[in-house]
Design a protein around this motif. Structure first.
Motif, PDB file in Angstrom:
ATOM      1  N   LEU A 181      88.039  -9.637  11.954  1.00 19.98           N
ATOM      2  CA  LEU A 181      86.726 -10.116  12.368  1.00 19.98           C
ATOM      3  C   LEU A 181      85.648  -9.160  11.886  1.00 19.98           C
ATOM      4  O   LEU A 181      85.836  -7.942  11.881  1.00 19.98           O
ATOM      5  CB  LEU A 181      86.699 -10.225  13.896  1.00 19.98           C
ATOM      6  N   THR A 182      84.507  -9.700  11.474  1.00 16.63           N
ATOM      7  CA  THR A 182      83.354  -8.879  11.118  1.00 16.63           C
ATOM      8  C   THR A 182      82.179  -9.235  12.018  1.00 16.63           C
ATOM      9  O   THR A 182      82.157 -10.308  12.636  1.00 16.63           O
ATOM     10  CB  THR A 182      82.950  -9.077   9.648  1.00 16.63           C
ATOM     11  N   LEU A 183      81.194  -8.358  12.059  1.00 16.19           N
ATOM     12  CA  LEU A 183      80.013  -8.605  12.891  1.00 16.19           C
ATOM     13  C   LEU A 183      79.284  -9.862  12.452  1.00 16.19           C
ATOM     14  O   LEU A 183      78.771 -10.625  13.280  1.00 16.19           O
ATOM     15  CB  LEU A 183      79.078  -7.389  12.827  1.00 16.19           C
ATOM     16  N   GLY A 184      79.281 -10.102  11.140  1.00 10.86           N
ATOM     17  CA  GLY A 184      78.621 -11.299  10.630  1.00 10.86           C
ATOM     18  C   GLY A 184      79.282 -12.590  11.049  1.00 10.86           C
ATOM     19  O   GLY A 184      78.661 -13.658  11.003  1.00 10.86           O
ATOM     20  N   VAL A 203      72.690 -11.052  11.995  1.00 10.13           N
ATOM     21  CA  VAL A 203      72.358  -9.627  11.891  1.00 10.13           C
ATOM     22  C   VAL A 203      71.080  -9.467  11.072  1.00 10.13           C
ATOM     23  O   VAL A 203      70.989  -9.936   9.934  1.00 10.13           O
ATOM     24  CB  VAL A 203      73.506  -8.847  11.224  1.00 10.13           C
ATOM     25  N   LEU A 204      70.069  -8.801  11.680  1.00  9.04           N
ATOM     26  CA  LEU A 204      68.787  -8.587  11.012  1.00  9.04           C
ATOM     27  C   LEU A 204      68.458  -7.099  11.029  1.00  9.04           C
ATOM     28  O   LEU A 204      68.508  -6.452  12.090  1.00  9.04           O
ATOM     29  CB  LEU A 204      67.674  -9.375  11.712  1.00  9.04           C
ATOM     30  N   TYR A 205      68.148  -6.550   9.825  1.00  8.02           N
ATOM     31  CA  TYR A 205      67.805  -5.133   9.738  1.00  8.02           C
ATOM     32  C   TYR A 205      66.810  -4.960   8.592  1.00  8.02           C
ATOM     33  O   TYR A 205      66.943  -5.610   7.540  1.00  8.02           O
ATOM     34  CB  TYR A 205      69.058  -4.298   9.482  1.00  8.02           C
ATOM     35  N   PRO A 206      65.799  -4.110   8.734  1.00  6.03           N
ATOM     36  CA  PRO A 206      64.759  -3.978   7.701  1.00  6.03           C
ATOM     37  C   PRO A 206      65.273  -3.524   6.338  1.00  6.03           C
ATOM     38  O   PRO A 206      64.689  -3.858   5.314  1.00  6.03           O
ATOM     39  CB  PRO A 206      63.804  -2.928   8.306  1.00  6.03           C
ATOM     40  N   LYS A 251      73.420  -5.850   4.806  1.00  9.24           N
ATOM     41  CA  LYS A 251      74.651  -6.412   4.245  1.00  9.24           C
ATOM     42  C   LYS A 251      75.866  -5.637   4.731  1.00  9.24           C
ATOM     43  O   LYS A 251      76.897  -6.227   5.073  1.00  9.24           O
ATOM     44  CB  LYS A 251      74.570  -6.380   2.720  1.00  9.24           C
ATOM     45  N   VAL A 252      75.752  -4.290   4.778  1.00  5.91           N
ATOM     46  CA  VAL A 252      76.860  -3.466   5.254  1.00  5.91           C
ATOM     47  C   VAL A 252      77.191  -3.795   6.701  1.00  5.91           C
ATOM     48  O   VAL A 252      78.361  -3.929   7.087  1.00  5.91           O
ATOM     49  CB  VAL A 252      76.524  -1.967   5.110  1.00  5.91           C
ATOM     50  N   LEU A 253      76.181  -3.963   7.528  1.00  4.07           N
ATOM     51  CA  LEU A 253      76.405  -4.228   8.957  1.00  4.07           C
ATOM     52  C   LEU A 253      76.980  -5.624   9.189  1.00  4.07           C
ATOM     53  O   LEU A 253      77.755  -5.828  10.118  1.00  4.07           O
ATOM     54  CB  LEU A 253      75.095  -4.037   9.723  1.00  4.07           C
ATOM     55  N   ARG A 254      76.608  -6.594   8.364  1.00  6.84           N
ATOM     56  CA  ARG A 254      77.215  -7.925   8.492  1.00  6.84           C
ATOM     57  C   ARG A 254      78.723  -7.839   8.251  1.00  6.84           C
ATOM     58  O   ARG A 254      79.498  -8.545   8.881  1.00  6.84           O
ATOM     59  CB  ARG A 254      76.602  -8.892   7.482  1.00  6.84           C
ATOM     60  N   GLY A 255      79.113  -6.990   7.320  1.00  4.51           N
ATOM     61  CA  GLY A 255      80.536  -6.855   7.015  1.00  4.51           C
ATOM     62  C   GLY A 255      81.252  -5.838   7.877  1.00  4.51           C
ATOM     63  O   GLY A 255      82.431  -5.541   7.621  1.00  4.51           O
ATOM     64  N   LEU A 256      80.591  -5.291   8.888  1.00  5.97           N
ATOM     65  CA  LEU A 256      81.203  -4.287   9.759  1.00  5.97           C
ATOM     66  C   LEU A 256      82.440  -4.856  10.451  1.00  5.97           C
ATOM     67  O   LEU A 256      82.389  -5.883  11.118  1.00  5.97           O
ATOM     68  CB  LEU A 256      80.195  -3.840  10.817  1.00  5.97           C
ATOM     69  N   VAL A 302      78.702   0.418  15.565  1.00  2.94           N
ATOM     70  CA  VAL A 302      77.528   0.631  14.723  1.00  2.94           C
ATOM     71  C   VAL A 302      77.163   2.116  14.674  1.00  2.94           C
ATOM     72  O   VAL A 302      76.848   2.667  13.621  1.00  2.94           O
ATOM     73  CB  VAL A 302      76.343  -0.217  15.216  1.00  2.94           C
ATOM     74  N   VAL A 303      77.217   2.770  15.819  1.00  7.73           N
ATOM     75  CA  VAL A 303      76.865   4.187  15.883  1.00  7.73           C
ATOM     76  C   VAL A 303      77.731   5.002  14.929  1.00  7.73           C
ATOM     77  O   VAL A 303      77.249   5.933  14.266  1.00  7.73           O
ATOM     78  CB  VAL A 303      76.999   4.719  17.331  1.00  7.73           C
ATOM     79  N   ARG A 304      79.020   4.642  14.860  1.00  4.08           N
ATOM     80  CA  ARG A 304      79.933   5.402  14.005  1.00  4.08           C
ATOM     81  C   ARG A 304      79.601   5.259  12.514  1.00  4.08           C
ATOM     82  O   ARG A 304      80.087   6.036  11.695  1.00  4.08           O
ATOM     83  CB  ARG A 304      81.385   4.976  14.258  1.00  4.08           C
ATOM     84  N   GLN A 305      78.773   4.255  12.161  1.00  2.00           N
ATOM     85  CA  GLN A 305      78.412   4.057  10.758  1.00  2.00           C
ATOM     86  C   GLN A 305      77.346   5.045  10.280  1.00  2.00           C
ATOM     87  O   GLN A 305      77.196   5.258   9.086  1.00  2.00           O
ATOM     88  CB  GLN A 305      77.893   2.622  10.542  1.00  2.00           C
ATOM     89  N   GLY A 306      76.605   5.632  11.227  1.00  2.00           N
ATOM     90  CA  GLY A 306      75.556   6.583  10.837  1.00  2.00           C
ATOM     91  C   GLY A 306      74.486   5.942   9.977  1.00  2.00           C
ATOM     92  O   GLY A 306      74.128   6.478   8.921  1.00  2.00           O
TER      93      GLY A 306
END
Length: 315
Positions: free
Chosen positions: A40-43, A48-51, A57-62, A84-88
């Protein structure tokens, strides 16, 4: 629509970073999600919305880890926050959650049981190895797999060996999912073995070899599989008793033997002359042998054309 909002402070750096440059990640959770893949991924479960487009894109595939084959998994904002925090993520100051309070996820599709998988793999192997008399397939997966459709295709790799642990791709009929499975494989087919030591230049007869059905291995992969492949063939190099007979150990068929009457054919310009001769040696297709003209007793060299004809070499 029920709305649940949670704000988590990720970094205790507000005193050092101006609020004008703070970046917020917005995660809009879906309440119920059905997916067909194992992981499963976050997307999969949220918008997922980020500036920063690259990090969005990275967070959608988390990765959110694996799903159980049965039942559902509940994903909470707290779990997402920790991952998410662990992604830095550079510049990230807040995570803003909206939508459902939790996301309930389950695997969709049609389960394919072990027995069905093994049967289909066996059919694909039979097409690849038509000479096989028996094929044994034991799936190494703990359970079956789940696909979007009940129909699927087994795709065997080109480099698959007919023994040992092998792999194949299981592709759903609609092409939306491909799953690789591993299995233990034994393919049984005829193997020709020498019954006694066969020395170089000997001609193989029915009493020299035997055929047995056995599992293919590295030692027997290239062995001859039928008596017709070896009977009457000359031995090119010594074959020990019990060894499999391979084509590289055999010479070509002897077409003409010593003493055989043959047709001698000689060409002089556009003129073709034929006469009867006697072979003074033996040879296979393309070999040079000595033949004797039965009328003149003259001996010349000739090239074996077939089992009755020798083309005289004109000097």
């Amino acid at each position: 629509m029920r709305l649940w909002v949670g704000v988590f402070v990720l970094f205790g750096l507000l005193s050092a970073v101006s609020l004008a440059f703070a970046l917020t990640l917005e995660v809009r959770l879906r309440e119920e999600v059905v997916v067909f893949q194992e992981t499963l991924t976050l997307g999969d479960i949220a918008e997922v919305l980020y500036p920063d487009p690259r990090w969005e894109k990275v967070l959608r595939g988390l990765s959110l880890g694996a799903l159980p084959s049965q039942g559902e998994r509940v994903i909470s904002p707290q779990e997402i926050y920790a991952r998410v925090v662990r992604q830095g993520v550079p510049g990230l100051d807040y995570i803003y959650f909206s939508g459902a309070s939790v996301s309930r996820v389950r695997r969709g599709g049609v389960p394919v049981v072990r027995e069905t998988l093994e049967d289909e793999i066996r059919k694909a192997l039979q097409e690849r190895f038509p000479e096989a008399e028996r094929i044994e397939v034991t799936l190494l997966e703990e359970s079956g797999i789940t696909l979007p459709t009940p129909e699927f295709t087994v795709v065997l790799p080109e480099t698959l060996k007919p023994w040992g642990v092998q792999g194949a791709d299981i592709v759903a009929e609609d092409g939306t999912q491909r799953k690789t499975v591993r299995f233990a494989l034994s393919i049984y087919r005829p193997v020709v073995r020498a019954r006694k030591d066969l020395t170089a230049r000997a001609t193989i007869g029915p009493e020299d070899v035997a055929v047995s059905v056995e599992p293919v291995s590295f030692a027997t992969e290239k062995a001859c599989t039928a008596l017709e492949e070896v009977l009457g063939k000359p031995v090119r190099k010594t074959i020990r008793a019990g060894d499999p007979v391979v084509p590289t150990a055999l010479g070509k068929d002897v077409l003409i033997k010593r003493g055989d009457l043959v047709t001698m054919v000689a060409e002089y310009g556009g003129i073709v002359v034929t006469t009867t001769g006697k072979a003074r040696g033996e040879g296979t297709l393309g070999d040079r042998i000595v033949v004797e003209n039965t009328s003149s007793r003259k001996r010349v060299e000739g090239i074996v054309v077939d089992e009755r004809t020798v083309r005289v070499v004109v000097q």
